[in-house]
Design a protein around this motif. Sequence first.
Motif, PDB file in Angstrom:
ATOM      1  N   ASP A  77      47.038 -67.299 -17.269  1.00 47.19           N
ATOM      2  CA  ASP A  77      46.631 -68.729 -17.661  1.00 47.19           C
ATOM      3  C   ASP A  77      46.483 -69.190 -16.696  1.00 47.19           C
ATOM      4  O   ASP A  77      45.079 -69.984 -16.170  1.00 47.19           O
ATOM      5  CB  ASP A  77      47.257 -69.586 -19.097  1.00 47.19           C
ATOM      6  CG  ASP A  77      47.061 -69.203 -20.580  1.00 47.19           C
ATOM      7  OD1 ASP A  77      46.379 -67.684 -20.389  1.00 47.19           O
ATOM      8  OD2 ASP A  77      48.265 -69.453 -20.945  1.00 47.19           O
ATOM      9  N   ALA A  78      47.664 -69.961 -15.862  1.00 45.44           N
ATOM     10  CA  ALA A  78      47.954 -70.322 -14.647  1.00 45.44           C
ATOM     11  C   ALA A  78      46.294 -70.436 -13.863  1.00 45.44           C
ATOM     12  O   ALA A  78      45.341 -70.702 -13.090  1.00 45.44           O
ATOM     13  CB  ALA A  78      48.872 -70.391 -14.304  1.00 45.44           C
ATOM     14  N   ALA A  79      46.506 -68.519 -13.387  1.00 42.79           N
ATOM     15  CA  ALA A  79      45.471 -67.851 -12.024  1.00 42.79           C
ATOM     16  C   ALA A  79      43.930 -67.945 -13.300  1.00 42.79           C
ATOM     17  O   ALA A  79      42.835 -68.742 -12.298  1.00 42.79           O
ATOM     18  CB  ALA A  79      45.812 -66.456 -12.541  1.00 42.79           C
ATOM     19  N   ARG A  80      43.651 -68.412 -13.768  1.00 40.08           N
ATOM     20  CA  ARG A  80      41.711 -68.418 -14.964  1.00 40.08           C
ATOM     21  C   ARG A  80      42.461 -69.913 -14.418  1.00 40.08           C
ATOM     22  O   ARG A  80      41.146 -70.394 -14.310  1.00 40.08           O
ATOM     23  CB  ARG A  80      41.863 -68.158 -16.564  1.00 40.08           C
ATOM     24  CG  ARG A  80      40.688 -68.594 -16.947  1.00 40.08           C
ATOM     25  CD  ARG A  80      40.363 -68.837 -18.365  1.00 40.08           C
ATOM     26  NE  ARG A  80      41.701 -67.387 -18.201  1.00 40.08           N
ATOM     27  CZ  ARG A  80      40.747 -66.630 -19.061  1.00 40.08           C
ATOM     28  NH1 ARG A  80      39.820 -65.940 -18.555  1.00 40.08           N
ATOM     29  NH2 ARG A  80      40.907 -64.950 -19.542  1.00 40.08           N
ATOM     30  N   ASP A  81      42.705 -70.862 -14.510  1.00 39.10           N
ATOM     31  CA  ASP A  81      42.770 -72.488 -13.758  1.00 39.10           C
ATOM     32  C   ASP A  81      42.382 -72.776 -12.896  1.00 39.10           C
ATOM     33  O   ASP A  81      41.994 -73.174 -12.714  1.00 39.10           O
ATOM     34  CB  ASP A  81      44.363 -72.793 -14.424  1.00 39.10           C
ATOM     35  CG  ASP A  81      44.414 -74.442 -14.646  1.00 39.10           C
ATOM     36  OD1 ASP A  81      43.135 -74.922 -15.016  1.00 39.10           O
ATOM     37  OD2 ASP A  81      45.552 -75.357 -13.860  1.00 39.10           O
ATOM     38  N   MET A  82      42.879 -71.523 -11.836  1.00 39.65           N
ATOM     39  CA  MET A  82      43.441 -71.821 -10.504  1.00 39.65           C
ATOM     40  C   MET A  82      41.610 -70.952 -10.190  1.00 39.65           C
ATOM     41  O   MET A  82      41.391 -70.916  -8.749  1.00 39.65           O
ATOM     42  CB  MET A  82      43.680 -71.394  -9.615  1.00 39.65           C
ATOM     43  CG  MET A  82      44.972 -72.266  -9.892  1.00 39.65           C
ATOM     44  SD  MET A  82      46.951 -72.172  -9.488  1.00 39.65           S
ATOM     45  CE  MET A  82      47.494 -70.218  -9.484  1.00 39.65           C
ATOM     46  N   GLY A  83      40.940 -70.651 -10.784  1.00 42.24           N
ATOM     47  CA  GLY A  83      39.586 -70.074 -10.446  1.00 42.24           C
ATOM     48  C   GLY A  83      39.063 -68.734 -10.675  1.00 42.24           C
ATOM     49  O   GLY A  83      38.347 -68.149 -10.527  1.00 42.24           O
ATOM     50  N   CYS A  84      40.504 -67.925 -11.571  1.00 44.03           N
ATOM     51  CA  CYS A  84      40.147 -66.459 -11.249  1.00 44.03           C
ATOM     52  C   CYS A  84      39.150 -65.847 -12.941  1.00 44.03           C
ATOM     53  O   CYS A  84      39.294 -66.539 -13.679  1.00 44.03           O
ATOM     54  CB  CYS A  84      41.649 -65.507 -11.363  1.00 44.03           C
ATOM     55  SG  CYS A  84      42.533 -65.995 -10.394  1.00 44.03           S
ATOM     56  N   SER A  85      38.902 -64.649 -12.310  1.00 42.90           N
ATOM     57  CA  SER A  85      37.348 -64.070 -13.161  1.00 42.90           C
ATOM     58  C   SER A  85      37.976 -63.525 -13.696  1.00 42.90           C
ATOM     59  O   SER A  85      39.375 -63.351 -13.625  1.00 42.90           O
ATOM     60  CB  SER A  85      36.281 -63.767 -12.867  1.00 42.90           C
ATOM     61  OG  SER A  85      36.944 -62.257 -11.802  1.00 42.90           O
ATOM     62  N   GLU A 102      45.113 -59.325  -9.897  1.00 44.57           N
ATOM     63  CA  GLU A 102      45.720 -59.954  -8.948  1.00 44.57           C
ATOM     64  C   GLU A 102      46.768 -60.566  -9.438  1.00 44.57           C
ATOM     65  O   GLU A 102      48.551 -60.492  -9.419  1.00 44.57           O
ATOM     66  CB  GLU A 102      45.000 -62.050  -8.247  1.00 44.57           C
ATOM     67  CG  GLU A 102      43.761 -61.603  -8.244  1.00 44.57           C
ATOM     68  CD  GLU A 102      43.815 -61.294  -6.120  1.00 44.57           C
ATOM     69  OE1 GLU A 102      45.289 -61.450  -5.786  1.00 44.57           O
ATOM     70  OE2 GLU A 102      43.319 -60.927  -5.591  1.00 44.57           O
ATOM     71  N   VAL A 103      46.898 -60.874 -10.992  1.00 42.20           N
ATOM     72  CA  VAL A 103      48.134 -60.991 -11.440  1.00 42.20           C
ATOM     73  C   VAL A 103      48.832 -60.052 -13.126  1.00 42.20           C
ATOM     74  O   VAL A 103      49.700 -58.922 -12.481  1.00 42.20           O
ATOM     75  CB  VAL A 103      48.308 -61.790 -12.534  1.00 42.20           C
ATOM     76  CG1 VAL A 103      49.153 -62.626 -13.358  1.00 42.20           C
ATOM     77  CG2 VAL A 103      47.106 -63.049 -11.552  1.00 42.20           C
ATOM     78  N   GLN A 156      39.568 -60.357 -11.991  1.00 38.40           N
ATOM     79  CA  GLN A 156      40.577 -61.540 -10.480  1.00 38.40           C
ATOM     80  C   GLN A 156      42.116 -61.820 -11.116  1.00 38.40           C
ATOM     81  O   GLN A 156      42.460 -61.071 -10.477  1.00 38.40           O
ATOM     82  CB  GLN A 156      40.076 -62.491  -9.839  1.00 38.40           C
ATOM     83  CG  GLN A 156      39.013 -62.343  -9.099  1.00 38.40           C
ATOM     84  CD  GLN A 156      38.382 -63.795  -8.571  1.00 38.40           C
ATOM     85  OE1 GLN A 156      37.829 -64.387  -9.615  1.00 38.40           O
ATOM     86  NE2 GLN A 156      37.970 -63.522  -7.224  1.00 38.40           N
ATOM     87  N   LEU A 193      51.497 -67.232 -16.621  1.00 37.29           N
ATOM     88  CA  LEU A 193      51.179 -66.472 -15.722  1.00 37.29           C
ATOM     89  C   LEU A 193      49.588 -66.029 -15.026  1.00 37.29           C
ATOM     90  O   LEU A 193      48.065 -66.650 -14.309  1.00 37.29           O
ATOM     91  CB  LEU A 193      51.768 -65.521 -14.623  1.00 37.29           C
ATOM     92  CG  LEU A 193      53.256 -65.627 -14.725  1.00 37.29           C
ATOM     93  CD1 LEU A 193      53.919 -64.630 -14.505  1.00 37.29           C
ATOM     94  CD2 LEU A 193      53.426 -66.693 -13.937  1.00 37.29           C
TER      95      LEU A 193
END
Lengths: 360, 273
Positions: free
Chosen positions: B165-173, B180-181, B176, B163
């Motif tokens: 990794d996916a957030a980072r992949d979608m642009g999260c710092s 967010e997660v 974030q 989860l």
Amino acid sequence: MSETSILHIAGLRKKYGDFIALKDIDLDVGEGEFLAIVGPSGSGKTTLIKLLVGMEEQTEGSIWLRGHRLDFVPANKRPTCMVFQSLALFPHRSVGQNVEFPLKIKGVSPAARKKKALELLEMFRLPADYYHKSIGQCSGGEKQRIALARALAFDPEILFFDEPLSALDYRLRKTLEKELKNLHLRTGKTFIYITHSLEEAMVMSDRIAILNSGKFEQIGPAEEIYNRPKSRFVASFMGDVNLFDITMDQNSGQVSIPNFSIADDVAGSMAIDPLAVNTLMVRPESIRLLENTETADFVTKGKILGKYMLGSRIQYEIEQDDRNVLIVETANYSRGGTPGATVRLGFSWPQSHLILEAAS
Amino acid sequence: MKRHTSINILFYLYGLLTLAFLYLPVVAVGFASISKSRYLRFPIRKYATGWYGKALTSDTVMDLLSTSVTIAVIVTVVSLVIGFFGALAFARYQWRFRKLYQKLILLPIFFPQTVLGLALLMWFNTLGITPTWKTAIIAHLVWITPIVTLIIAIRAYGFDPSLEDAARDMGCSNWQIMKEVTIPLLMPAVTSAGLFAFLLSWGNFPLSLFTTGADSTLPEWLYAKMVSGYSPLVPTLGVLSVAASAAVIATAFFIRAMIPAVKQARRNYQQAH
């Protein structure tokens, strides 16, 4: 590097301590291509995708996206997106919030991102009221579509897939394979799909890259990989196959295969390399059970060990005199034999394929 | 059917007896607090509620309460901050000494609290620190932070690392991803752990006994008065202390129950605009 290439990988290498996970990977992926990277577990395919999305750093080599170095860009700044094996949907957010997530991070206004999310839900044939549904209430197939919708909301240059279908049951997988292929046609985006299932790769992709022990064995369209594999590994990885060692008599130059009789004109035209390992490959469906007087370019005989109903075809296991077991498949309406019976078998030269590998 | 009903009745009786066994002592203290007599004795002859008035106006009591509350609040906040990141180190990240860390962090829980209290007191003396309510905070933290860490770690184990990794992949710092997660996913555990931290500190006696020095917390004072100088003020404060704990839990439950309603209201508002 070709002109239409979107992704260019040069000399990529990854080491974990002394273990070399990837060695000298070179690859060009065309704009809008659907490329499947296939390999058994431990072949390095997960490592490769981690390097591509930026979750790991390579030891050597470079990755280029449209002529710009991609490997210098941190994971969260790369214009690519991945659909994870676990799908990685956020359980604390609704379906709509999941789909909108990349837009939220990009700073899109709530109204605009909701509009986009609803469009995407519709595109994946999910009812609009799913927007408020929680992820836990969705079925396996719906979750797949939500994950795809979220990835498309990101609007990536390249969409990566890390075996997202592997956890699903057979029928759902078959349906989603086709949906994914249609999605590729509709969006025109570049898809790079990692899987251990060759069947999946063949159904969906334009080209298949076979990865083995950290390097590509062969890259080409499914038809080429299946019919003209470059190595024994690729041949046997692509489903059932019969492989025969070809030997050449040092003095007479006579080509032979143990327990086979070869037609003279064929034996003369087989371009084998005396210094290489020469293998003749025949797919099970290319071998025929011969009638009494019928003949073929390659003929042998054997005893039927087993007979298996595969649905559209029947598979036989047939043991030759030297205990080598052949796999033969016939259409299920054709004349066959029963286990224990001795049969004559044959196949033609054009339906076989010669594999030349450097002797190790 | 008849037989089932009688078995059901037995189960209910068993349940009631268990509850009675658990809660009668509290009820007894409640009765003692409204007795007019200066001595703890049953049955109660005359009732009086005057001790509650005294409790609420007494300066001593206010001092005790403010000490106990201050310690509990600070312990809750600090243990949550340490425990949150400690839990991530415990459950989420691979690092060299992780296994050792996972074992060491459990030790303070297995120590008898009196031994831990005494050890800390000796330690403070060696360092030349005069024990006050501030040193008690340290003592409480030594015992409570591991518990908070474990409660959050159990939750952290349960969520899929991809989860983040996916957030980072979608642009999260990094920040974030946390916002967010990680934090939203761990929030239920953080509230439970916070409740535990507060209540364990609020009711703690053995650690406070050794480490508060001249200051006194509510449980300490209750003990001292039980030993010498009993008055119905002791059970009165006991009841008030239990009531305060109950109020904290009730508030937490209320807030948690309100979250869906608040979300729904926000959604309706968004749809209306």
